[in-house]
Write a protein that holds these residues in place. Structure first.
Motif, PDB file in Angstrom:
ATOM      1  N   MET A   1       0.824  -1.206   0.000  1.00  7.09           N
ATOM      2  CA  MET A   1       0.000   0.000   0.000  1.00  7.09           C
ATOM      3  C   MET A   1       0.859   1.258   0.000  1.00  7.09           C
ATOM      4  O   MET A   1       0.533   2.253  -0.658  1.00  7.09           O
ATOM      5  CB  MET A   1      -0.939  -0.003   1.213  1.00  7.09           C
ATOM      6  CG  MET A   1      -1.892  -1.182   1.253  1.00  7.09           C
ATOM      7  SD  MET A   1      -2.823  -1.449  -0.281  1.00  7.09           S
ATOM      8  CE  MET A   1      -3.777   0.047  -0.378  1.00  7.09           C
TER       9      MET A   1
ATOM     10  N   THR B   1       0.501   4.046  -2.992  1.00  4.71           N
ATOM     11  CA  THR B   1       0.051   5.398  -2.685  1.00  4.71           C
ATOM     12  C   THR B   1       1.108   6.454  -3.006  1.00  4.71           C
ATOM     13  O   THR B   1       0.789   7.630  -3.118  1.00  4.71           O
ATOM     14  CB  THR B   1      -0.357   5.528  -1.199  1.00  4.71           C
ATOM     15  OG1 THR B   1       0.704   5.030  -0.377  1.00  4.71           O
ATOM     16  CG2 THR B   1      -1.617   4.741  -0.924  1.00  4.71           C
ATOM     17  N   HIS B   2       2.368   6.032  -3.164  1.00  8.46           N
ATOM     18  CA  HIS B   2       3.419   6.971  -3.534  1.00  8.46           C
ATOM     19  C   HIS B   2       3.766   6.892  -5.020  1.00  8.46           C
ATOM     20  O   HIS B   2       4.763   7.451  -5.459  1.00  8.46           O
ATOM     21  CB  HIS B   2       4.678   6.729  -2.691  1.00  8.46           C
ATOM     22  CG  HIS B   2       4.565   7.278  -1.305  1.00  8.46           C
ATOM     23  ND1 HIS B   2       4.117   6.522  -0.252  1.00  8.46           N
ATOM     24  CD2 HIS B   2       4.800   8.514  -0.798  1.00  8.46           C
ATOM     25  CE1 HIS B   2       4.110   7.265   0.847  1.00  8.46           C
ATOM     26  NE2 HIS B   2       4.512   8.468   0.547  1.00  8.46           N
TER      27      HIS B   2
ATOM     28  N   ILE C   1      -0.912   8.790  -9.569  1.00  4.38           N
ATOM     29  CA  ILE C   1      -2.190   8.139  -9.852  1.00  4.38           C
ATOM     30  C   ILE C   1      -2.318   7.692 -11.305  1.00  4.38           C
ATOM     31  O   ILE C   1      -2.792   6.588 -11.589  1.00  4.38           O
ATOM     32  CB  ILE C   1      -3.361   9.073  -9.480  1.00  4.38           C
ATOM     33  CG1 ILE C   1      -3.390   9.286  -7.969  1.00  4.38           C
ATOM     34  CG2 ILE C   1      -4.691   8.466  -9.933  1.00  4.38           C
ATOM     35  CD1 ILE C   1      -4.477  10.238  -7.500  1.00  4.38           C
TER      36      ILE C   1
ATOM     37  N   ARG D   1      -0.286   4.545 -11.744  1.00  6.33           N
ATOM     38  CA  ARG D   1      -0.873   3.469 -10.956  1.00  6.33           C
ATOM     39  C   ARG D   1      -2.149   2.936 -11.619  1.00  6.33           C
ATOM     40  O   ARG D   1      -2.354   1.724 -11.712  1.00  6.33           O
ATOM     41  CB  ARG D   1      -1.191   3.991  -9.554  1.00  6.33           C
ATOM     42  CG  ARG D   1      -1.641   2.920  -8.571  1.00  6.33           C
ATOM     43  CD  ARG D   1      -1.854   3.533  -7.221  1.00  6.33           C
ATOM     44  NE  ARG D   1      -3.080   4.310  -7.161  1.00  6.33           N
ATOM     45  CZ  ARG D   1      -3.256   5.378  -6.397  1.00  6.33           C
ATOM     46  NH1 ARG D   1      -2.260   5.831  -5.658  1.00  6.33           N
ATOM     47  NH2 ARG D   1      -4.408   6.004  -6.378  1.00  6.33           N
TER      48      ARG D   1
ATOM     49  N   GLU E   1      -7.754  -1.467  -5.128  1.00  6.07           N
ATOM     50  CA  GLU E   1      -8.177  -0.153  -5.613  1.00  6.07           C
ATOM     51  C   GLU E   1      -9.092   0.531  -4.604  1.00  6.07           C
ATOM     52  O   GLU E   1      -8.995   1.735  -4.383  1.00  6.07           O
ATOM     53  CB  GLU E   1      -8.883  -0.296  -6.968  1.00  6.07           C
ATOM     54  CG  GLU E   1      -7.956  -0.612  -8.122  1.00  6.07           C
ATOM     55  CD  GLU E   1      -6.924   0.484  -8.355  1.00  6.07           C
ATOM     56  OE1 GLU E   1      -7.308   1.673  -8.421  1.00  6.07           O
ATOM     57  OE2 GLU E   1      -5.736   0.154  -8.442  1.00  6.07           O
TER      58      GLU E   1
ATOM     59  N   LEU F   1      -7.112   1.867  -1.589  1.00  2.00           N
ATOM     60  CA  LEU F   1      -6.322   3.064  -1.882  1.00  2.00           C
ATOM     61  C   LEU F   1      -7.123   4.350  -1.716  1.00  2.00           C
ATOM     62  O   LEU F   1      -6.557   5.441  -1.641  1.00  2.00           O
ATOM     63  CB  LEU F   1      -5.762   2.984  -3.311  1.00  2.00           C
ATOM     64  CG  LEU F   1      -4.628   1.968  -3.513  1.00  2.00           C
ATOM     65  CD1 LEU F   1      -4.343   1.773  -4.991  1.00  2.00           C
ATOM     66  CD2 LEU F   1      -3.373   2.414  -2.785  1.00  2.00           C
ATOM     67  N   LYS F   2      -8.433   4.220  -1.636  1.00  2.00           N
ATOM     68  CA  LYS F   2      -9.300   5.392  -1.447  1.00  2.00           C
ATOM     69  C   LYS F   2      -9.436   5.760   0.028  1.00  2.00           C
ATOM     70  O   LYS F   2     -10.000   6.796   0.351  1.00  2.00           O
ATOM     71  CB  LYS F   2     -10.683   5.115  -2.048  1.00  2.00           C
ATOM     72  CG  LYS F   2     -10.658   4.835  -3.550  1.00  2.00           C
ATOM     73  CD  LYS F   2     -12.029   4.395  -4.052  1.00  2.00           C
ATOM     74  CE  LYS F   2     -11.964   4.016  -5.530  1.00  2.00           C
ATOM     75  NZ  LYS F   2     -13.268   3.510  -6.029  1.00  2.00           N
TER      76      LYS F   2
ATOM     77  N   PRO G   1      -7.779   7.030   3.271  1.00  2.00           N
ATOM     78  CA  PRO G   1      -6.556   7.699   3.763  1.00  2.00           C
ATOM     79  C   PRO G   1      -6.013   7.093   5.050  1.00  2.00           C
ATOM     80  O   PRO G   1      -4.819   7.213   5.337  1.00  2.00           O
ATOM     81  CB  PRO G   1      -7.018   9.145   3.985  1.00  2.00           C
ATOM     82  CG  PRO G   1      -8.508   9.063   4.148  1.00  2.00           C
ATOM     83  CD  PRO G   1      -8.942   7.932   3.264  1.00  2.00           C
TER      84      PRO G   1
ATOM     85  N   MET H   1      -3.373   4.434   4.276  1.00  2.00           N
ATOM     86  CA  MET H   1      -2.090   5.054   3.929  1.00  2.00           C
ATOM     87  C   MET H   1      -1.374   5.563   5.184  1.00  2.00           C
ATOM     88  O   MET H   1      -0.179   5.350   5.364  1.00  2.00           O
ATOM     89  CB  MET H   1      -2.331   6.214   2.953  1.00  2.00           C
ATOM     90  CG  MET H   1      -1.104   7.053   2.670  1.00  2.00           C
ATOM     91  SD  MET H   1       0.257   6.057   2.023  1.00  2.00           S
ATOM     92  CE  MET H   1       1.614   7.177   2.253  1.00  2.00           C
TER      93      MET H   1
END
Length: 245
Positions: A84, A88-89, A92, A95, A131, A134-135, A137, A140
């Motif tokens: 993850m 996230t880095h 977008i 990715r 996916e 990843l939405k 926060p 992350m």
């Protein structure tokens, strides 16, 4: 790195997960987890780095088992999942492009190998679930906090020796160094490595080891990192253009 450090003869095959090569039917049939790295010793297949490194110690002929401190550090490093954090880095647009490509690869492999379709479907479902994660926060934030805690612990530990478990390179270092290489690949050295002086000194030290140069340095040192990334990008673009999944 562990195999190089122990002087074990092996043959290396490069399987790039960004291009979906770990989903190829022959590889997937051998290793349905599709995880990397994977180690095959005869009919025995291992895909967990922790277990591979322990096997490397065994194959080297060392009689003494991995000591408790080394084992505990191996467990601590293994507990952090970089997936993850890495995603996230990653910008977008890149990715999203890779994620869509991998999903198409999975669908193509289902048609190519109907007997493996159910296992490929599991991977496809996991891709969609990733996916969704990843939405969030909070996911992350948790990943970053766990990484910072690990790096802080290593920074403190390096007060006691040149390497993680003392003045001798150990399997714990073989487990940990790829995390630093991943941070470098994501251009995040300043935020995670350079701000920790002992860790920075340690990283410079291990980069001089023949094992690092053989398995990481020759692919990701300096301009070589961009060559590797360019080849991956070119492959993805061409396969997408011609719909060859």
């Amino acid at each position: 790195m562990a195999l190089e450090e122990k002087g074990i003869d092996y043959t290396s095959y490069h399987v790039n997960p960004l291009t979906g090569k770990n989903m190829n039917v022959a590889f997937f049939r051998m290793n349905p987890s599709a995880k990397l790295p994977v180690f095959q010793n005869g009919a025995h297949v291992i895909y967990r780095a922790f277990d591979i490194i322990q096997l490397a110690v065994h194959l080297s002929g060392e009689i003494a088992p991995v000591n408790t401190e080394v084992y505990q550090w191996m467990q601590k490093v293994d507990a952090w999942n970089p997936k993850m954090f890495t995603l996230t880095h990653t910008p977008i647009k890149y990715r999203t492009f890779v994620s869509k490509f991998i999903r198409r690869v999975l669908i193509a492999r289902m048609a190519e190998a109907p007997d493996l379709a159910s296992m490929y479907h599991v991977k496809l479902r996991e891709a969609y679930e990733t996916e969704d994660k990843l939405k969030d926060p909070e996911i992350m934030k948790q990943s970053e906090e766990e990484l910072n805690k690990l790096l802080d612990d290593v920074e403190q530990q390096l007060n006691n020796g040149k390497y993680i478990a003392g003045d001798e390179f150990s399997p714990a270092d073989s487990m940990f160094i790829p995390i630093l290489a991943r941070i470098t690949l994501l251009d995040l050295d300043e935020a995670y490595i350079n701000c920790r002086p002992r860790l920075l000194e340690y990283y410079a030290l291990v980069k001089q080891r023949p094992s690092y140069k053989a398995v990481i340095g020759k692919f990701f040192s300096g301009w070589k990192k961009y060559r590797t990334l360019f080849r991956t990008s070119f492959f993805l673009c061409m396969r997408t253009l011609f719909r060859k999944y």
